[in-house]
Scaffold this active site. Structure first.
Site, PDB file in Angstrom:
ATOM      1  N   LYS A  52       0.667  -1.215   0.183  1.00  0.00           N
ATOM      2  CA  LYS A  52       0.121  -0.171  -0.175  1.00  0.00           C
ATOM      3  C   LYS A  52       0.497   1.409  -0.096  1.00  0.00           C
ATOM      4  CE  LYS A  52      -3.999  -2.246   2.623  1.00  0.00           C
ATOM      5  NZ  LYS A  52      -4.503  -3.094   3.886  1.00  0.00           N
ATOM      6  N   GLN A  96      -4.462  -1.600   9.770  1.00  0.00           N
ATOM      7  CA  GLN A  96      -4.421  -2.673   9.194  1.00  0.00           C
ATOM      8  C   GLN A  96      -4.922  -3.590  10.296  1.00  0.00           C
ATOM      9  OE1 GLN A  96      -2.991  -2.712   5.872  1.00  0.00           O
ATOM     10  NE2 GLN A  96      -4.122  -5.292   6.535  1.00  0.00           N
ATOM     11  N   ASP A 119     -11.088   2.416   3.810  1.00  0.00           N
ATOM     12  CA  ASP A 119     -11.483   1.491   3.636  1.00  0.00           C
ATOM     13  C   ASP A 119     -12.911   0.955   3.434  1.00  0.00           C
ATOM     14  OD1 ASP A 119      -9.233  -0.281   3.611  1.00  0.00           O
ATOM     15  OD2 ASP A 119      -9.169   0.452   5.376  1.00  0.00           O
TER      16      ASP A 119
END
Ligand code: NDP
Length: 286
Positions: A52, A96, A119
């Protein structure tokens, strides 16, 4: 069989995002910023976070990684999220997953303001998706839709079967397909006659987490098959939830693993970050 090549499609998307990122920087005098919070030592998470961050660098998005030790407390994690939420140079916040077991993931995620939830996991954004309103959509299912769109795969009116109902893949995937006018069935570990359900699919999405679980006898001739899975086979080789070599003889379209849904997921994270940055900075200037 036509390969749904996520590597190629994501490269096209990222070229478009490069231009958007440069324009954002020119207009606002700063880069779009993504904060990545990594707690603990999960080795798979390390790899995902590295990819990422590299994606951000290549696109012209500023990434800030916050690594916290395994023994981080809720208070410490919440304090970091509060600081990132208030930081005007941070447009997206990504925590995460999975988190160490002693942390309450739901509470931590809800400390992220919805406009920085790149997200698309927060109830606010999931609710917007369920109501077919504009909002931030989870990266993986959004990446699947974008891949299908770029290959002009028809969805409206088709029978779509999603195997898997997780909050991050299966559920939002089913909602996106419903919003695109497919007739959607969602299967899971309690589904009876899974094979028969799958055999009815014009479009089959596998998001199960079991290596080569979808075999050729579960796939209708000419179906579109999307493999979200990322697993290791007995030789420790990366493979999907679909038995690619056998299913490719029946499917009309099929995603490879790697090189299918994975790169699309990262491209959608970068897109969500730029969308968030543009929304936040435009609102601030009103
Ligand atoms: P989860 O483990 O959260 O969910 C798996 C789902 O599969 C559950 O809904 C479960 O049902 C269902 N399932 C499990 N076993 C069976 C079975 N025997 N028959 C039918 N359904 C079953 O996984 P995720 O959704 O997070 O991820 C799925 C896969 O996608 C994983 O391989 C993961 O690594 C990969 N992934 C890939 C990404 C990418 O970018 N390419 C991003 C995210 C995930 P139940 O709800 O009943 O337990």
């Amino acid at each position: 069989m036509i390969l749904l090549n996520g590597k190629e499609a994501s490269a096209e998307i990222r070229a478009e995002l490069n231009l958007r990122a440069a324009q954002f920087e020119r207009e606002h005098g700063k880069k779009a910023g993504l904060a990545v919070v990594l707690i603990g030592n999960d080795p798979a998470s390390e790899v995902y976070v590295r990819n990422k961050i590299r994606g951000c660098e290549e696109t012209g998005i500023r990434s800030m990684t916050h690594r916290l030790p395994e023994e981080t407390t809720m208070e410490e994690a919440l304090a970091l999220l509060a600081a990132l939420s208030a930081d005007r140079d941070v447009h997206g916040i990504l925590v995460q997953l999975p988190l160490p077991a002693h942390l309450n993931a739901e509470r931590l995620l809800e400390a992220i303001p919805p406009e920085k939830d790149v997200d698309g996991f927060l109830p606010e954004n999931v609710g917007r998706l369920a109501l077919k309103k504009e909002g931030t959509v989870a990266c993986t299912p959004q990446g699947v839709m974008e891949l299908l769109r770029r290959y002009h795969v028809p969805i409206a009116g088709k029978r779509a079967v999603v195997v898997g109902r997780s909050n991050i893949v299966g559920r939002p995937m089913a909602m996106l397909l419903l919003n695109a006018d497919a007739t959607v069935t969602v299967c899971h570990s309690k589904t009876e006659n899974l094979k028969e359900e799958c055999l009815r699919a014009d479009l089959l999405v596998a998001a199960i987490g079991k290596a080569k679980f979808i075999t050729a006898d579960m796939v209708k001739e000419g179906a579109v098959v999307v493999d979200v899975g990322m697993n290791r086979d007995q030789d420790n080789k990366l493979c999907g939830d679909v038995d690619f070599d056998a299913v490719k003889e029946k499917a009309a379209y099929l995603t490879p693993v790697p090189g299918g849904v994975g790169p699309m997921t990262i491209a959608m994270l970068l897109k969500n970050t730029l969308d968030a940055a543009e929304r936040i900075e435009t609102q601030d200037n009103v």
